[in-house]
Design a protein around this motif. Sequence first.
Motif, PDB file in Angstrom:
ATOM      1  N   ALA A 185       7.857  -8.975 -28.136  1.00 24.46           N
ATOM      2  CA  ALA A 185       9.004  -8.746 -27.243  1.00 24.46           C
ATOM      3  C   ALA A 185       8.540  -8.052 -25.964  1.00 24.46           C
ATOM      4  N   GLY A 186       7.640  -7.117 -26.097  1.00 22.68           N
ATOM      5  CA  GLY A 186       7.105  -6.437 -24.919  1.00 22.68           C
ATOM      6  C   GLY A 186       6.314  -7.359 -24.017  1.00 22.68           C
ATOM      7  N   HIS A 187       5.622  -8.316 -24.602  1.00 21.29           N
ATOM      8  CA  HIS A 187       4.817  -9.258 -23.807  1.00 21.29           C
ATOM      9  C   HIS A 187       5.667 -10.159 -22.921  1.00 21.29           C
ATOM     10  N   VAL A 188       6.934 -10.350 -23.281  1.00 19.95           N
ATOM     11  CA  VAL A 188       7.834 -11.152 -22.438  1.00 19.95           C
ATOM     12  C   VAL A 188       8.774 -10.249 -21.645  1.00 19.95           C
ATOM     13  N   ASN A 189       8.392  -8.949 -21.554  1.00 15.49           N
ATOM     14  CA  ASN A 189       9.150  -7.948 -20.802  1.00 15.49           C
ATOM     15  C   ASN A 189      10.585  -7.798 -21.287  1.00 15.49           C
ATOM     16  N   TYR A 190      10.776  -7.916 -22.583  1.00 18.22           N
ATOM     17  CA  TYR A 190      12.101  -7.730 -23.174  1.00 18.22           C
ATOM     18  C   TYR A 190      12.524  -6.279 -23.011  1.00 18.22           C
ATOM     19  N   THR A 191      13.706  -6.052 -22.502  1.00 16.45           N
ATOM     20  CA  THR A 191      14.217  -4.689 -22.302  1.00 16.45           C
ATOM     21  C   THR A 191      15.547  -4.480 -23.017  1.00 16.45           C
ATOM     22  N   GLY A 192      15.956  -5.438 -23.820  1.00 17.90           N
ATOM     23  CA  GLY A 192      17.230  -5.342 -24.522  1.00 17.90           C
ATOM     24  C   GLY A 192      17.138  -4.504 -25.782  1.00 17.90           C
ATOM     25  N   ALA A 193      18.174  -4.598 -26.565  1.00 18.29           N
ATOM     26  CA  ALA A 193      18.296  -3.790 -27.781  1.00 18.29           C
ATOM     27  C   ALA A 193      17.678  -4.489 -28.981  1.00 18.29           C
ATOM     28  N   PHE A 194      17.346  -3.688 -29.972  1.00 17.54           N
ATOM     29  CA  PHE A 194      16.996  -4.179 -31.297  1.00 17.54           C
ATOM     30  C   PHE A 194      18.161  -3.839 -32.212  1.00 17.54           C
ATOM     31  N   CYS A 195      18.512  -4.747 -33.071  1.00 14.63           N
ATOM     32  CA  CYS A 195      19.664  -4.593 -33.950  1.00 14.63           C
ATOM     33  C   CYS A 195      19.203  -4.738 -35.390  1.00 14.63           C
ATOM     34  N   LEU A 196      19.798  -3.961 -36.282  1.00 20.68           N
ATOM     35  CA  LEU A 196      19.566  -4.129 -37.711  1.00 20.68           C
ATOM     36  C   LEU A 196      20.762  -4.878 -38.288  1.00 20.68           C
ATOM     37  N   GLU A 197      20.509  -6.010 -38.910  1.00 20.59           N
ATOM     38  CA  GLU A 197      21.580  -6.808 -39.504  1.00 20.59           C
ATOM     39  C   GLU A 197      21.456  -6.707 -41.019  1.00 20.59           C
ATOM     40  N   LEU A 198      22.429  -6.053 -41.639  1.00 19.94           N
ATOM     41  CA  LEU A 198      22.371  -5.796 -43.075  1.00 19.94           C
ATOM     42  C   LEU A 198      23.587  -6.389 -43.777  1.00 19.94           C
ATOM     43  N   ALA A 199      23.380  -6.833 -45.014  1.00 24.23           N
ATOM     44  CA  ALA A 199      24.482  -7.355 -45.819  1.00 24.23           C
ATOM     45  C   ALA A 199      25.495  -6.239 -46.086  1.00 24.23           C
ATOM     46  N   ARG A 200      26.758  -6.600 -46.092  1.00 23.68           N
ATOM     47  CA  ARG A 200      27.806  -5.594 -46.262  1.00 23.68           C
ATOM     48  C   ARG A 200      27.886  -5.034 -47.667  1.00 23.68           C
ATOM     49  N   ASP A 201      27.303  -5.706 -48.653  1.00 28.53           N
ATOM     50  CA  ASP A 201      27.424  -5.240 -50.038  1.00 28.53           C
ATOM     51  C   ASP A 201      26.231  -4.410 -50.516  1.00 28.53           C
ATOM     52  N   LEU A 202      25.381  -3.967 -49.612  1.00 30.75           N
ATOM     53  CA  LEU A 202      24.239  -3.131 -49.994  1.00 30.75           C
ATOM     54  C   LEU A 202      24.692  -1.721 -50.348  1.00 30.75           C
ATOM     55  N   ASP A 203      23.982  -1.108 -51.281  1.00 30.93           N
ATOM     56  CA  ASP A 203      24.206   0.306 -51.563  1.00 30.93           C
ATOM     57  C   ASP A 203      23.720   1.129 -50.381  1.00 30.93           C
ATOM     58  N   ASP A 204      24.383   2.228 -50.100  1.00 30.78           N
ATOM     59  CA  ASP A 204      23.974   3.200 -49.089  1.00 30.78           C
ATOM     60  C   ASP A 204      23.761   2.573 -47.706  1.00 30.78           C
ATOM     61  N   PRO A 205      24.807   1.986 -47.109  1.00 28.59           N
ATOM     62  CA  PRO A 205      24.628   1.334 -45.808  1.00 28.59           C
ATOM     63  C   PRO A 205      24.113   2.264 -44.713  1.00 28.59           C
ATOM     64  N   LEU A 206      24.619   3.497 -44.658  1.00 30.19           N
ATOM     65  CA  LEU A 206      24.141   4.420 -43.619  1.00 30.19           C
ATOM     66  C   LEU A 206      22.682   4.806 -43.844  1.00 30.19           C
ATOM     67  N   GLY A 207      22.314   5.015 -45.085  1.00 31.76           N
ATOM     68  CA  GLY A 207      20.920   5.325 -45.395  1.00 31.76           C
ATOM     69  C   GLY A 207      19.996   4.177 -45.024  1.00 31.76           C
ATOM     70  N   ASN A 208      20.437   2.946 -45.291  1.00 34.53           N
ATOM     71  CA  ASN A 208      19.629   1.778 -44.921  1.00 34.53           C
ATOM     72  C   ASN A 208      19.492   1.653 -43.409  1.00 34.53           C
ATOM     73  N   LEU A 209      20.558   1.961 -42.681  1.00 33.07           N
ATOM     74  CA  LEU A 209      20.471   1.930 -41.218  1.00 33.07           C
ATOM     75  C   LEU A 209      19.511   2.988 -40.698  1.00 33.07           C
ATOM     76  N   ARG A 210      19.610   4.193 -41.241  1.00 30.08           N
ATOM     77  CA  ARG A 210      18.699   5.270 -40.808  1.00 30.08           C
ATOM     78  C   ARG A 210      17.246   4.909 -41.088  1.00 30.08           C
ATOM     79  N   LYS A 211      17.008   4.432 -42.308  1.00 28.81           N
ATOM     80  CA  LYS A 211      15.626   4.079 -42.666  1.00 28.81           C
ATOM     81  C   LYS A 211      15.134   2.913 -41.804  1.00 28.81           C
ATOM     82  N   GLY A 212      15.983   1.928 -41.539  1.00 31.61           N
ATOM     83  CA  GLY A 212      15.595   0.811 -40.680  1.00 31.61           C
ATOM     84  C   GLY A 212      15.238   1.275 -39.284  1.00 31.61           C
ATOM     85  N   LYS A 213      16.028   2.212 -38.749  1.00 29.77           N
ATOM     86  CA  LYS A 213      15.728   2.754 -37.421  1.00 29.77           C
ATOM     87  C   LYS A 213      14.373   3.460 -37.430  1.00 29.77           C
TER      88      LYS A 213
END
Length: 79
Positions: free
Chosen positions: A40-68
Motif C-alpha cells: 500500500a505504501g509503494h502505491v502512495n496509499y494514504t487512506g484508512a485500514f479497516c478491520l472487517e469482522l464477523a458479527r457473531d465472534l466472541d469479544d468483538p471489542l477485544g478482537n478489534l483492539r487486538k487487530g489494531k
Amino acid sequence: AGERLGYIHFDDNDGRDDLHWPLLKGRLTDADIHRAILAAGHVNYTGAFCLELARDLDDPLGNLRKGKEILQRCGPLSS
C-alpha cells in the motif's frame, strides 16, 4: 488500483470461505500483513485500514483492539 484505491480492509479466513475472522486466526501471518501494508505504501496509499469482522465472534471489542495492535506491529516501521 493505485490512486483509485479508497480503503483497505483486513480480515482472516480459512483460505476457502470469506469468514471475517480476527487477524492471525486463519491463514494470514504477520509477514503477510506486513507485505500488504508495504505494498500500500509503494502505491502512495494514504487512506484508512479497516478491520472487517464477523458479527457473531466472541469479544468483538477485544478482537478489534487486538487487530489494531497487529496492524500497528506489522506496519512499515515494524521491521
